[in-house]
Write a protein that holds these residues in place. Sequence first.
Motif, PDB file in Angstrom:
ATOM      1  N   ARG A  44       0.839  -1.194   0.000  1.00 34.08           N
ATOM      2  CA  ARG A  44       0.000   0.000   0.000  1.00 34.08           C
ATOM      3  C   ARG A  44       0.872   1.240   0.000  1.00 34.08           C
ATOM      4  NH1 ARG A  44      -4.475  -0.481   4.371  1.00 34.08           N
ATOM      5  NH2 ARG A  44      -4.912   1.541   3.500  1.00 34.08           N
ATOM      6  N   LEU A  45       0.414   2.272  -0.652  1.00 31.61           N
ATOM      7  CA  LEU A  45       1.133   3.545  -0.722  1.00 31.61           C
ATOM      8  C   LEU A  45       0.738   4.487   0.402  1.00 31.61           C
ATOM      9  CD1 LEU A  45       0.893   4.149  -4.566  1.00 31.61           C
ATOM     10  CD2 LEU A  45       2.800   3.181  -3.271  1.00 31.61           C
ATOM     11  N   GLY A  46      -0.442   4.289   0.964  1.00 31.90           N
ATOM     12  CA  GLY A  46      -0.921   5.156   2.026  1.00 31.90           C
ATOM     13  C   GLY A  46      -1.650   4.359   3.088  1.00 31.90           C
ATOM     14  N   LEU A  47      -1.660   4.909   4.290  1.00 30.54           N
ATOM     15  CA  LEU A  47      -2.306   4.263   5.419  1.00 30.54           C
ATOM     16  C   LEU A  47      -3.417   5.153   5.964  1.00 30.54           C
ATOM     17  CD1 LEU A  47       0.896   3.140   7.370  1.00 30.54           C
ATOM     18  CD2 LEU A  47      -0.467   1.772   5.788  1.00 30.54           C
ATOM     19  N   ARG A  48      -4.469   4.540   6.459  1.00 34.88           N
ATOM     20  CA  ARG A  48      -5.517   5.264   7.166  1.00 34.88           C
ATOM     21  C   ARG A  48      -4.993   5.578   8.567  1.00 34.88           C
ATOM     22  NH1 ARG A  48     -10.504   5.288   4.594  1.00 34.88           N
ATOM     23  NH2 ARG A  48     -10.771   6.983   6.064  1.00 34.88           N
ATOM     24  N   PRO A  49      -5.620   6.487   9.294  1.00 36.43           N
ATOM     25  CA  PRO A  49      -5.091   6.894  10.600  1.00 36.43           C
ATOM     26  C   PRO A  49      -4.814   5.738  11.568  1.00 36.43           C
ATOM     27  CG  PRO A  49      -6.745   8.446   9.904  1.00 36.43           C
ATOM     28  CD  PRO A  49      -6.757   7.324   8.895  1.00 36.43           C
ATOM     29  N   ARG A  50      -5.719   4.806  11.699  1.00 34.26           N
ATOM     30  CA  ARG A  50      -5.501   3.700  12.644  1.00 34.26           C
ATOM     31  C   ARG A  50      -4.284   2.874  12.228  1.00 34.26           C
ATOM     32  NH1 ARG A  50     -10.705   0.856  14.143  1.00 34.26           N
ATOM     33  NH2 ARG A  50     -10.885   2.802  15.278  1.00 34.26           N
ATOM     34  N   GLU A  51      -4.129   2.641  10.922  1.00 33.14           N
ATOM     35  CA  GLU A  51      -2.985   1.875  10.418  1.00 33.14           C
ATOM     36  C   GLU A  51      -1.686   2.650  10.615  1.00 33.14           C
ATOM     37  OE1 GLU A  51      -5.249  -0.317   6.713  1.00 33.14           O
ATOM     38  OE2 GLU A  51      -4.594   1.768   6.500  1.00 33.14           O
ATOM     39  N   ALA A  52      -1.723   3.955  10.384  1.00 32.51           N
ATOM     40  CA  ALA A  52      -0.530   4.791  10.562  1.00 32.51           C
ATOM     41  C   ALA A  52      -0.109   4.798  12.022  1.00 32.51           C
ATOM     42  CB  ALA A  52      -0.793   6.210  10.066  1.00 32.51           C
TER      43      ALA A  52
END
Length: 84
Positions: free
Chosen positions: A24-32
Motif C-alpha cells: 500500500r502507498l498510504g495508510l488510514r489513521p488507525r494503520e498509521a
Amino acid sequence: MADLPARIPPRAPMLAGVCPLIPRLGLRPREAAEALGISPRMLSMHQHEIPHLRLGNAVIFPVAELTRWLSERAAKGGVDADRD
C-alpha cells in the motif's frame, strides 16, 4: 494468505482483496498509528506534525513520507523540527 512468500511479513500493509504482493502507498489513521507504534489518539493530537493528505473526508498518511519523516526525526534525536 497462507500461500504468501516468506519474505513478506504477515502484518505488512497490503491492498486488501487486490493482490497481496502490492504494498500500500498510504495508510488510514488507525494503520498509521499502529505502524508508528503510537495510539490513534496520539496520532490525532500530533497529526499537524505528521505528513498526511486529505482526499475528501479521508485522511491518508503516505508510507514513503512517514518513513522519511520518521528517519529525519530520528537523525535529529527525536527533536520536533518546529521547536528548533
